[in-house]
Design an enzyme around this catalytic site. Structure first.
Site, PDB file in Angstrom:
ATOM      1  N   SER A 192       0.856  -1.271   0.027  1.00 51.81           N
ATOM      2  CA  SER A 192       0.083  -0.013  -0.157  1.00 51.81           C
ATOM      3  C   SER A 192       0.707   1.398   0.023  1.00 51.81           C
ATOM      4  CB  SER A 192      -0.955  -0.046   1.317  1.00 51.81           C
ATOM      5  OG  SER A 192      -0.016   0.337   2.622  1.00 51.81           O
ATOM      6  N   LYS A 193       0.217   2.198  -0.345  1.00 51.39           N
ATOM      7  CA  LYS A 193       0.975   3.478  -0.476  1.00 51.39           C
ATOM      8  C   LYS A 193       1.529   3.977   0.685  1.00 51.39           C
ATOM      9  CE  LYS A 193      -0.465   7.231  -3.836  1.00 51.39           C
ATOM     10  NZ  LYS A 193      -1.488   7.633  -4.406  1.00 51.39           N
ATOM     11  N   ARG A 194       0.819   3.791   1.897  1.00 49.82           N
ATOM     12  CA  ARG A 194       1.393   4.136   3.146  1.00 49.82           C
ATOM     13  C   ARG A 194       2.882   3.596   3.350  1.00 49.82           C
ATOM     14  NH1 ARG A 194      -1.309   1.852   7.062  1.00 49.82           N
ATOM     15  NH2 ARG A 194      -2.889   1.173   5.473  1.00 49.82           N
TER      16      ARG A 194
END
Ligand code: GLU
Length: 477
Positions: free
Chosen positions: A251-253
């Protein structure tokens, strides 16, 4: 004839997981001498992003993934953009209503919200409660004639087991009780993903659906749709998820997920493709670096894993470094040039090629040729603290002061003569050559690491090297 498709929804950027899906479709098609299709699934009008299709093509071109049919390529199964095919979906949806496999539903979103809330309260899975499933034909006709907004829902059979064979996961079964009476056509006349996807896969004569694991739970709905139409379903292969190092979904995080990010960070498309190809597919225990021709030759779905694949950045760096080592300095210099210019540095073509040649063994990404080698373009203004503490002192300065006239006097500023001077000087003083080499490196580059000192001095040139050494002897405390 194998016909596969990559069917992205253009929602902004291309996720590395999507590129992997596109790549596997491409490799499978090329391996079998089949057809690779690009289909744009843009029926969810709320998620549309301006320019996303252009961006998608740019990314695919950069990565070297090509299509035989698609919005730009054309083809006899077009149009390849779903928003240009809405009449078709309406026609097929009508067909399902007529055959009794689908029904109009007049429930308002307020009512559906209430149903969902009461299901949440009792802990039952959120599903449509099928209120409109058994309306009489007269009632349906009357409400439609009165212009009441409605959607079309799939009439999921009760008490059936829906199963399909997945080329990666084997047999998969779903109890039809767990399948929602899915909306097929929305009240604005646009189809949902499910209807459009299977109508197109059928009409485009797709033989293999190769897509991410997140679509497994949609597949029984698709199977039911194929049954309702009386169509033969394609074969399915669901690819393993891409995971972060802690096994959570990529994920982007936790870092970069857009292909564009990797491009901007100076990864080579060949390297990213090689790396992605091996995320979930294991062709060999002995080989890690594959040309695209080898990937095409070896690719098969049988060796795609079920287990999620960890997106390991260190491995990507390693693969990228391998590619950098294999490329010609001339080619790499072309790729480095724009980065150099963004940083505001200047170098002639010949000079840049020479820098690349010296740095090639050490660089992992393209910006390394600039950021770890800035001293080739400008004199250092900062000096590595640790390295300085270890190698820069009064004795070192005194040695350099004495060495400078010898460097000054040298006629051919070359690796061998510079090395000769340093060695003879060191011997005459009973010093190890390192006592000179480290301080010179610090003065000329500001850094403790880099290519061989005499090579880099030769490239930087006599005048500039001497200026830097003199400057430090005079000013660097
Ligand atoms: N439009 C879907 C997506 O965005 C396609 C899924 C499929 O390949 O069926 O990934």
């Amino acid at each position: 004839m194998v016909r596969v498709r990559f069917a992205p929804s253009p929602t902004g950027f291309v996720h590395v997981g999507s590129l992997r899906t596109a790549l596997y479709n491409y490799l499978f098609a090329r391996h079998h001498g089949g057809v690779n299709i690009l289909r744009i699934e843009d029926t969810d009008r709320t998620r549309l992003v301006e320019g996303a299709v252009d961006g998608l093509y740019r990314t695919m071109r950069w990565a070297g993934v090509t299509f035989d049919e698609g919005p730009i390529e054309g083809g006899k199964y077009g149009p390849y953009v779903q928003s240009e095919r809405t009449d078709l979906y309406r026609k097929y949806s009508d067909e399902l209503v007529t055959s009794g496999n689908a029904y109009p539903c007049f429930c308002t979103s307020e009512r559906l919200d209430l149903v969902r809330k009461s299901q949440q309260a009792t802990g039952t899975p959120p599903m449509y409660d099928r209120l409109c499933r058994n309306l009489t034909t007269t009632e349906v006709s009357a409400r439609i004639a009165a212009g009441e907004p409605h959607v079309i829902r799939l009439r999921v059979p009760i008490g059936e087991t829906v199963h399909f064979h997945d080329l990666v996961r084997g047999n998969i079964e779903f109890d039809s009780r767990t399948i929602d009476d899915q909306v097929l056509l929305k009240s604005d006349g646009f189809p949902t993903y499910h209807l459009a996807n299977i109508v197109d896969d059928h009409l485009m004569e797709i033989t293999h659906v190769i897509r991410g694991e997140e679509w497994v739970s949609s597949t029984p709905k698709h199977i039911l749709l194929y049954q309702a139409f009386g169509w033969e379903p394609p074969k399915f292969a669901h690819l393993p998820l891409l995971l972060n190092a802690d096994r959570s979904k990529l994920s982007k995080r936790q870092g970069d997920v857009a292909v564009e990010d990797y491009k901007d960070k100076g990864y080579l498309p060949e390297a990213l493709i090689n790396f992605l190809a091996l995320l979930g597919w294991n062709p060999s225990a002995f080989q890690e670096i594959f040309t695209i021709e080898e990937l095409i030759r070896d690719f098969d779905l049988e060796r795609v894993n079920k287990a999620g694949a960890i997106f390991n950045r260190e491995k990507l760096d390693w693969v990228n470094a391998e590619y950098i080592r294999k490329m010609t300095p001339e080619y790499l210099a072309l790729l480095v040039r724009p980065i150099l210019e963004t940083r505001g540095y200047f170098a002639t073509d010949d000079y840049l090629v020479s820098v690349v040649r010296l740095m090639q063994e050490r660089a992992r990404t393209l910006p390394d040729f600039v950021d770890f080698a800035s001293y080739f373009y400008v004199a250092p203004t900062e000096y590595d603290e640790k390295y300085k503490a270890k190698h820069w002192n009064d004795a070192a300065k005194e040695n350099l002061r004495e060495l400078l006239p010898l460097f000054q006097a040298v006629e051919s500023w070359s690796h061998d003569s510079l090395e000769g001077i340093v060695r003879v000087f060191a011997e005459s003083k009973s010093l190890s050559a390192g006592k000179l080499i480290h301080p010179i490196r610090l003065a000329v580059t500001g850094r403790g690491m880099g290519p061989g000192l005499f090579e880099l001095l030769t490239l930087i040139g006599k005048q500039e090297s001497l200026l830097r050494i003199e400057h430090c002897v005079a000013n660097l405390a």
